[in-house]
Enzyme design. Sequence first.
Site, mmCIF file in Angstrom:
data_model
loop_
_atom_site.group_PDB
_atom_site.id
_atom_site.type_symbol
_atom_site.label_atom_id
_atom_site.label_comp_id
_atom_site.label_asym_id
_atom_site.label_seq_id
_atom_site.Cartn_x
_atom_site.Cartn_y
_atom_site.Cartn_z
ATOM 1 N N GLU A 15 -105.234 -66.249 40.454
ATOM 2 C CA GLU A 15 -104.568 -65.860 41.058
ATOM 3 C C GLU A 15 -104.481 -64.371 39.976
ATOM 4 O O GLU A 15 -104.083 -64.583 39.302
ATOM 5 C CB GLU A 15 -103.759 -65.841 41.150
ATOM 6 N N CYS A 50 -96.355 -60.492 40.043
ATOM 7 C CA CYS A 50 -97.938 -60.788 40.941
ATOM 8 C C CYS A 50 -97.808 -60.176 42.355
ATOM 9 O O CYS A 50 -98.171 -59.333 43.133
ATOM 10 C CB CYS A 50 -98.806 -61.365 40.445
#
Length: 277
Positions: A15, A50
């Site tokens: 990720e 994020c």
Amino acid sequence: MGAAAAAALTPTVMELGGNDAAVLLDDAPLDDSAMDRLVLASMATAGQVCMAVKRIYVPRARHDRFVDAFTAAAARVVRLGDPLVPGVSVGPVISAESAARLRALTDDSLRRGGRAVPLGTVCPSADTSAGHFVRPVALLGLDDRAPVVREEQFGPLVPVLAYDGEDEVIARAGAGELGLGASVWSADEERAFAVARRLDAGFCFVNTHNRTGMSLRAPFGGVKRSGHGREYGAEGLMEYVQPCVTHAPAAFRGGGAGMAPGAYPVPTGPPGPPPRE
């Protein structure tokens, strides 16, 4: 990390960040509850998540009303200061370098003709000169060429951008190299899901965003340069599994097809092309 894993043939789940867009449709709710969620989706952990909202797209006709509602929500839920002090919701950013980069992005936005609207309040006991504090702001009047729009700022800055049509905003929200998350906000859930399916993102929220909308049952991960693989859900568990197969073809099993052990099956399909000379 990917190169090191590849050298050892080690599977990875990566990720790698996102520049998440929140898309408000022309019927999006601007009530206190929705606006509180959207502010927290932008400012939680000082924007250092994020999947946080990094860009907000609003219909041009509702832009000013949205900014008023968003600013009012920030006054309710954003308080900058020492995160160990009760009532503080936004702390410092991770480093001096990060704080300097965020200030540079704000300065660049102002040079481009943008406007910075301070969000929330500062805790009276906070000494913001003693840490890497960055005042949360909404940045207005920018276009998609501004670095704070094109890049993942990873801090308490959020550009609010006007748009004129649904096809336009879908294209703008999906532009760029990152595609971790996105969100669609609408009073019509069916319409929101239809728009969400058109967004180029690995995970799309409806009428919420960031940690207020996460579910451990839903696989999470990005597309494009936001990474590969998934966390959570059945798909996330399968990232840690390598299927191993034990197989005995029926044609070779004693008595399975009336063939002697070790015999070869006779093809029963149409003949193939003649062999080449």
